[in-house]
Design a protein around this motif. Structure first.
Motif, PDB file in Angstrom:
ATOM      1  N   THR A  62       0.840  -1.194   0.000  1.00  0.00           N
ATOM      2  CA  THR A  62       0.000   0.000   0.000  1.00  0.00           C
ATOM      3  C   THR A  62       0.879   1.249   0.000  1.00  0.00           C
ATOM      4  O   THR A  62       1.649   1.489   0.933  1.00  0.00           O
ATOM      5  CB  THR A  62      -0.926   0.012   1.231  1.00  0.00           C
ATOM      6  OG1 THR A  62      -1.740  -1.171   1.221  1.00  0.00           O
ATOM      7  CG2 THR A  62      -1.821   1.242   1.215  1.00  0.00           C
ATOM      8  N   MET A  63       0.765   2.024  -1.059  1.00  0.00           N
ATOM      9  CA  MET A  63       1.540   3.248  -1.222  1.00  0.00           C
ATOM     10  C   MET A  63       0.767   4.440  -0.656  1.00  0.00           C
ATOM     11  O   MET A  63      -0.420   4.612  -0.976  1.00  0.00           O
ATOM     12  CB  MET A  63       1.837   3.493  -2.705  1.00  0.00           C
ATOM     13  CG  MET A  63       2.735   2.453  -3.335  1.00  0.00           C
ATOM     14  SD  MET A  63       4.443   2.706  -2.817  1.00  0.00           S
ATOM     15  CE  MET A  63       5.241   1.275  -3.573  1.00  0.00           C
ATOM     16  N   ALA A  64       1.437   5.254   0.154  1.00  0.00           N
ATOM     17  CA  ALA A  64       0.765   6.397   0.785  1.00  0.00           C
ATOM     18  C   ALA A  64       1.438   7.701   0.376  1.00  0.00           C
ATOM     19  O   ALA A  64       2.666   7.816   0.419  1.00  0.00           O
ATOM     20  CB  ALA A  64       0.800   6.252   2.304  1.00  0.00           C
ATOM     21  N   ALA A  65       0.622   8.692   0.004  1.00  0.00           N
ATOM     22  CA  ALA A  65       1.166   9.990  -0.410  1.00  0.00           C
ATOM     23  C   ALA A  65       0.070  11.048  -0.384  1.00  0.00           C
ATOM     24  O   ALA A  65      -1.125  10.745  -0.432  1.00  0.00           O
ATOM     25  CB  ALA A  65       1.766   9.902  -1.818  1.00  0.00           C
TER      26      ALA A  65
ATOM     27  N   THR B 177      -2.056   6.002   7.773  1.00  0.00           N
ATOM     28  CA  THR B 177      -0.889   5.187   7.419  1.00  0.00           C
ATOM     29  C   THR B 177      -0.248   4.588   8.662  1.00  0.00           C
ATOM     30  O   THR B 177       0.254   3.452   8.630  1.00  0.00           O
ATOM     31  CB  THR B 177       0.131   6.034   6.637  1.00  0.00           C
ATOM     32  OG1 THR B 177      -0.499   6.560   5.458  1.00  0.00           O
ATOM     33  CG2 THR B 177       1.326   5.192   6.207  1.00  0.00           C
TER      34      THR B 177
ATOM     35  N   SER C 143       9.274   7.534  -8.464  1.00  0.00           N
ATOM     36  CA  SER C 143       8.108   6.885  -7.853  1.00  0.00           C
ATOM     37  C   SER C 143       7.899   5.493  -8.438  1.00  0.00           C
ATOM     38  O   SER C 143       7.585   4.542  -7.710  1.00  0.00           O
ATOM     39  CB  SER C 143       6.850   7.743  -8.026  1.00  0.00           C
ATOM     40  OG  SER C 143       6.370   7.741  -9.365  1.00  0.00           O
TER      41      SER C 143
ATOM     42  N   GLU D  91      -3.461   1.829  -1.998  1.00  0.00           N
ATOM     43  CA  GLU D  91      -3.031   3.221  -1.835  1.00  0.00           C
ATOM     44  C   GLU D  91      -3.737   3.876  -0.668  1.00  0.00           C
ATOM     45  O   GLU D  91      -4.806   3.444  -0.242  1.00  0.00           O
ATOM     46  CB  GLU D  91      -3.270   4.032  -3.110  1.00  0.00           C
ATOM     47  CG  GLU D  91      -4.592   3.783  -3.827  1.00  0.00           C
ATOM     48  CD  GLU D  91      -5.827   4.160  -3.058  1.00  0.00           C
ATOM     49  OE1 GLU D  91      -5.813   5.209  -2.366  1.00  0.00           O
ATOM     50  OE2 GLU D  91      -6.823   3.414  -3.117  1.00  0.00           O
TER      51      GLU D  91
ATOM     52  N   ASN E 196      -6.749  11.656  -3.755  1.00  0.00           N
ATOM     53  CA  ASN E 196      -6.102  11.009  -4.898  1.00  0.00           C
ATOM     54  C   ASN E 196      -7.039  10.566  -6.020  1.00  0.00           C
ATOM     55  O   ASN E 196      -6.570  10.129  -7.074  1.00  0.00           O
ATOM     56  CB  ASN E 196      -5.190   9.854  -4.462  1.00  0.00           C
ATOM     57  CG  ASN E 196      -5.912   8.740  -3.732  1.00  0.00           C
ATOM     58  OD1 ASN E 196      -7.131   8.681  -3.678  1.00  0.00           O
ATOM     59  ND2 ASN E 196      -5.116   7.843  -3.153  1.00  0.00           N
TER      60      ASN E 196
ATOM     61  N   GLU F 161       1.884   8.050  -5.150  1.00  0.00           N
ATOM     62  CA  GLU F 161       1.424   6.688  -4.851  1.00  0.00           C
ATOM     63  C   GLU F 161       0.918   5.988  -6.102  1.00  0.00           C
ATOM     64  O   GLU F 161       0.992   4.753  -6.206  1.00  0.00           O
ATOM     65  CB  GLU F 161       0.360   6.698  -3.747  1.00  0.00           C
ATOM     66  CG  GLU F 161      -1.049   7.077  -4.171  1.00  0.00           C
ATOM     67  CD  GLU F 161      -1.274   8.581  -4.195  1.00  0.00           C
ATOM     68  OE1 GLU F 161      -0.441   9.296  -4.773  1.00  0.00           O
ATOM     69  OE2 GLU F 161      -2.301   9.045  -3.654  1.00  0.00           O
TER      70      GLU F 161
END
Length: 349
Positions: free
Chosen positions: A64-67, A88, A152, A175, A180, A243
């Motif tokens: 899981t990508m967090a941004a 997160t 990224s 994500e 987003n 992300e």
């Protein structure tokens, strides 16, 4: 850029010989032809990916990508941006929805800070791969530089490689990032050349200006930055998210390692569109989990060309749909390994 280029070069087509052997076995199982539907297709695809007649997917990881996103400044979300940071922190504790669902199949969930606004404590159990503290505001210029977009992608590749080395044989994408759906819809509009009003939804909670304001913000960003539809990295850099790039990188990394990767919902599917814009062969390694409730999800799946296996009226993100799909993939593997053929039970057809 070197890692991205090397990864692309490693992505090969599926093992057609093994797929034919798998197809022959599936067709000889004790059942009417095609009666197990998509399970049969998944089993054959897995054989093509792994080169094995009896694939194994017993080590599952959702990345899981967090941004965060600079465009949040435009009031496109009704939720505090700090939720990205706070949520997160809960992943290592197993508290978000994706973690709860992943317990069913014993999947591991890891969170990656690829661009959260603010610092995550070192002892939080989150992988620190931060490129910057959120993207720039895409209505004032590109969301990020091309170099940051490539980075990224490479962070995602690095995470896929890391999990492959640890033995993962099935990956999922997820994500976390307030706002987003806005860059995701911008990407989809550019790649699909479609009407923003038809594909823009509320996301986790639209701002006070409503859908109309969100559409106007996205349109302004596209008109200002003029992303090139034929260049996936350019689209990602100008109107995307860190992300989103990270997830696309996970998908490319999975394909390079010959590991199947399960795509979550709307935002993950948009990331998949970026991935195949960069390397079309990666698509053979994708499995679409569910049809998101987001308005743009149907078009995103149509552009990707992969029909989701589930319709559950979900739009949480995090990788929750991928987690929910894992047991179905387990079932396809079990069918292949344990269901008898007509010949094996002495029956003639």
């Amino acid at each position: 850029m070197r890692l991205l280029e090397e990864t692309i070069q490693r992505i090969e087509g599926l093992d057609e010989v093994m797929m034919e052997k798998a197809r022959e076995r599936v067709d000889s199982l004790i059942k009417p032809p095609k009666s197990l539907g998509r399970l049969e297709d998944i089993a054959i695809q897995l054989s093509g990916i792994t080169g094995k007649l009896y694939p194994v997917v017993d080590q599952k990881t959702i990345i899981t990508m967090a941004a965060d996103h600079g465009v949040y400044e435009e009031g496109i979300s009704g939720n505090p941006q700090e939720i990205t940071w706070a949520q997160t922190l809960l992943f290592a504790k197993g508290l978000p929805g994706v973690c709860a669902i992943s317990r069913v199949s014993g999947a591991k969930v890891i969170a990656v800070d690829i661009g959260i606004k603010g610092d995550i404590p070192e002892d939080a159990g989150v992988f620190n791969r931060k490129i910057k503290h959120g993207t720039d505001n895409m209505v004032k210029g590109p969301a990020m530089t091309r170099e940051e977009a490539v980075k990224s992608l490479e962070v995602g590749i690095e995470m896929a490689n890391q999990e492959a080395k640890k033995g993962a044989n099935l990956l999922g994408t997820g994500e976390m990032g307030i706002g987003n759906t806005t860059p995701s819809t911008a990407i989809l509009s550019v790649l699909g050349n479609c009407d923003l009003l038809e594909i823009t939804g509320r996301g986790a909670g639209v701002g006070e200006g409503g859908i109309e304001h969100k559409v106007a913000v996205i349109r302004k960003a596209i008109e200002l930055n003029k992303p090139k539809p034929t260049d996936g990295i350019d689209v990602l850099a100008k109107v995307g998210g860190l992300e989103i790039g990270g997830m696309a990188g996970v998908m490319l990394g999975a394909a390079a390692n010959r590991i199947p990767v399960v795509i979550d919902g709307y935002i993950s599917t948009v990331a998949a569109l970026i991935a195949i814009a960069i390397e079309p062969k990666a698509k053979d390694y994708f499995i679409a989990s569910h049809a998101s409730l987001e308005p743009g999800a149907r078009l995103a799946n149509e552009l990707l060309g992969i029909e989701p296996m589930l319709t559950m009226d979900m739009c949480l993100g995090e990788g929750s749909g991928a987690a929910l799909a894992f047991p179905i993939i387990d079932a396809a593997v079990s069918m292949m390994a344990y269901m008898a053929t007509f010949a094996e039970v002495g029956m003639e057809i």
